[in-house]
Motif scaffolding. Sequence first.
Motif, PDB file in Angstrom:
ATOM      1  N   SER A   1      37.612  38.455  39.773  1.00  0.00           N
ATOM      2  CA  SER A   1      36.223  38.925  39.697  1.00  0.00           C
ATOM      3  C   SER A   1      35.603  38.541  38.362  1.00  0.00           C
ATOM      4  O   SER A   1      34.447  38.084  38.307  1.00  0.00           O
TER       5      SER A   1
ATOM      6  N   TRP B   1      32.278  32.512  47.863  1.00  0.00           N
ATOM      7  CA  TRP B   1      32.593  33.766  48.541  1.00  0.00           C
ATOM      8  C   TRP B   1      33.331  33.521  49.854  1.00  0.00           C
ATOM      9  O   TRP B   1      34.057  34.384  50.345  1.00  0.00           O
TER      10      TRP B   1
ATOM     11  N   THR C   1      46.150  44.390  41.781  1.00  0.00           N
ATOM     12  CA  THR C   1      45.030  44.982  41.041  1.00  0.00           C
ATOM     13  C   THR C   1      44.586  44.066  39.909  1.00  0.00           C
ATOM     14  O   THR C   1      43.387  43.793  39.747  1.00  0.00           O
TER      15      THR C   1
ATOM     16  N   VAL D   1      37.070  34.313  50.401  1.00  0.00           N
ATOM     17  CA  VAL D   1      37.548  35.697  50.371  1.00  0.00           C
ATOM     18  C   VAL D   1      38.738  35.928  51.307  1.00  0.00           C
ATOM     19  O   VAL D   1      39.597  36.774  50.987  1.00  0.00           O
TER      20      VAL D   1
ATOM     21  N   ASP E   1      26.035  39.865  47.032  1.00  0.00           N
ATOM     22  CA  ASP E   1      26.267  41.250  46.596  1.00  0.00           C
ATOM     23  C   ASP E   1      27.617  41.786  47.068  1.00  0.00           C
ATOM     24  O   ASP E   1      28.233  42.618  46.401  1.00  0.00           O
ATOM     25  N   LEU E   2      28.102  41.291  48.214  1.00  0.00           N
ATOM     26  CA  LEU E   2      29.395  41.755  48.717  1.00  0.00           C
ATOM     27  C   LEU E   2      30.549  41.374  47.797  1.00  0.00           C
ATOM     28  O   LEU E   2      31.637  41.951  47.891  1.00  0.00           O
ATOM     29  N   ALA E   3      30.320  40.402  46.900  1.00  0.00           N
ATOM     30  CA  ALA E   3      31.375  40.006  45.967  1.00  0.00           C
ATOM     31  C   ALA E   3      31.690  41.113  44.965  1.00  0.00           C
ATOM     32  O   ALA E   3      32.690  41.015  44.242  1.00  0.00           O
ATOM     33  N   LEU E   4      30.870  42.159  44.935  1.00  0.00           N
ATOM     34  CA  LEU E   4      31.192  43.306  44.087  1.00  0.00           C
ATOM     35  C   LEU E   4      32.368  44.108  44.639  1.00  0.00           C
ATOM     36  O   LEU E   4      33.027  44.841  43.894  1.00  0.00           O
ATOM     37  N   LEU E   5      32.649  43.974  45.933  1.00  0.00           N
ATOM     38  CA  LEU E   5      33.709  44.776  46.547  1.00  0.00           C
ATOM     39  C   LEU E   5      35.088  44.522  45.940  1.00  0.00           C
ATOM     40  O   LEU E   5      35.816  45.480  45.656  1.00  0.00           O
ATOM     41  N   PRO E   6      35.511  43.250  45.726  1.00  0.00           N
ATOM     42  CA  PRO E   6      36.816  43.060  45.072  1.00  0.00           C
ATOM     43  C   PRO E   6      36.871  43.669  43.675  1.00  0.00           C
ATOM     44  O   PRO E   6      37.911  44.211  43.279  1.00  0.00           O
TER      45      PRO E   6
ATOM     46  N   LEU F   1      35.116  46.298  42.579  1.00  0.00           N
ATOM     47  CA  LEU F   1      35.185  47.760  42.726  1.00  0.00           C
ATOM     48  C   LEU F   1      36.560  48.194  43.229  1.00  0.00           C
ATOM     49  O   LEU F   1      37.096  49.215  42.788  1.00  0.00           O
ATOM     50  N   ALA F   2      37.137  47.399  44.139  1.00  0.00           N
ATOM     51  CA  ALA F   2      38.477  47.730  44.641  1.00  0.00           C
ATOM     52  C   ALA F   2      39.508  47.633  43.525  1.00  0.00           C
ATOM     53  O   ALA F   2      40.412  48.479  43.415  1.00  0.00           O
TER      54      ALA F   2
END
Length: 335
Positions: free
Chosen positions: A268, A118, A261, A121, A232-237, A239-240
Amino acid sequence: MTSIAEATHPRPAFPALRVAFLLVGLLLGSSITPWPWAALWWVVPVVVAASLLLAWRHGAGAWVVTAVLLGVAVFTVMSPDTGIRPWHVMWLPLAAVTGTWMGLREEGGGPSLGERAWMHVPLLLGAFLLPVTPGLHDTLVRFEARARVEEQQVLQLAKGEKSQGLIAMIEESAKLSSADRVRMLEMSLPNLAFLGMVLLVAAGRALAGHLALMRGWPRMSHAPWSGWRLPDLALLPLLAGLALWLLTFHPSAASPWAPGTVFLLLQSALGYSVQGFAVIGSRLSAHDARPLTMVILLFVFLFTLPVSLMLLPLIGLSDVWLDHRRLEPSPRGEA
């Protein structure tokens, strides 16, 4: 700041030889890469190693490396006649952020493998923005035009020979329109750049580890592969990427954000696929799976590859909520 890097430890045999082998490998990589990308083979590992060691020894003061490199990058791009563009030097401050982050986490046993992943990032963000960097599209158009001329020269030399192997691939590529070929370059460039930077960061961390041992510092932290778990913050890419896919993809027009995109979704999926592998490997080890069982499962995986490739990221993603390996601490110490 008191650091475990102050401690004196036995020095390993031939540390300078290991550093020499690493530097030779970087030299070979730079020798087959056009300028100014070739310089990154040397500069990025040195930046990562320096920022990591400074952060490990001196703490937050190492952020000055990032600030200095950011100023150098801006000055270099703004200077005329250097031939250096933003996509050449943007990696230096980003790599310094990653190296400093890694160094700050070396205390207390170091990060887990997923947490260390992570820490890339900042480079992920740089690769995501790469396709929309001003001037890159025009550069890729000129690159495609030069490549087409060289391909035609190769085809002329191979005229009359049977089309197979590389010649067949060149012929198929030459049939594509210039716009399609530029689009393919834009789609592939973020992934290639990011994976290349991850490789150079790994080289920089290895260089820092060897230099630390040469100075009598302790060995750098080592995390088992079976403990790979993205924060858990790795979900942000992810979701983006999903949000951009829904908002910017239109059948009638190509969005400039499409390459970024696709990049976010692919990276991910790759990260959670590795986590899925780690979950499966950990569960098999917990049940003392026999080698024959492992071989059978490997054959099943290979023969059902399309399905397996879709299941792996789903298993890894489910681990975020289900915590299959019980890696998260229980609330109030409960089992």
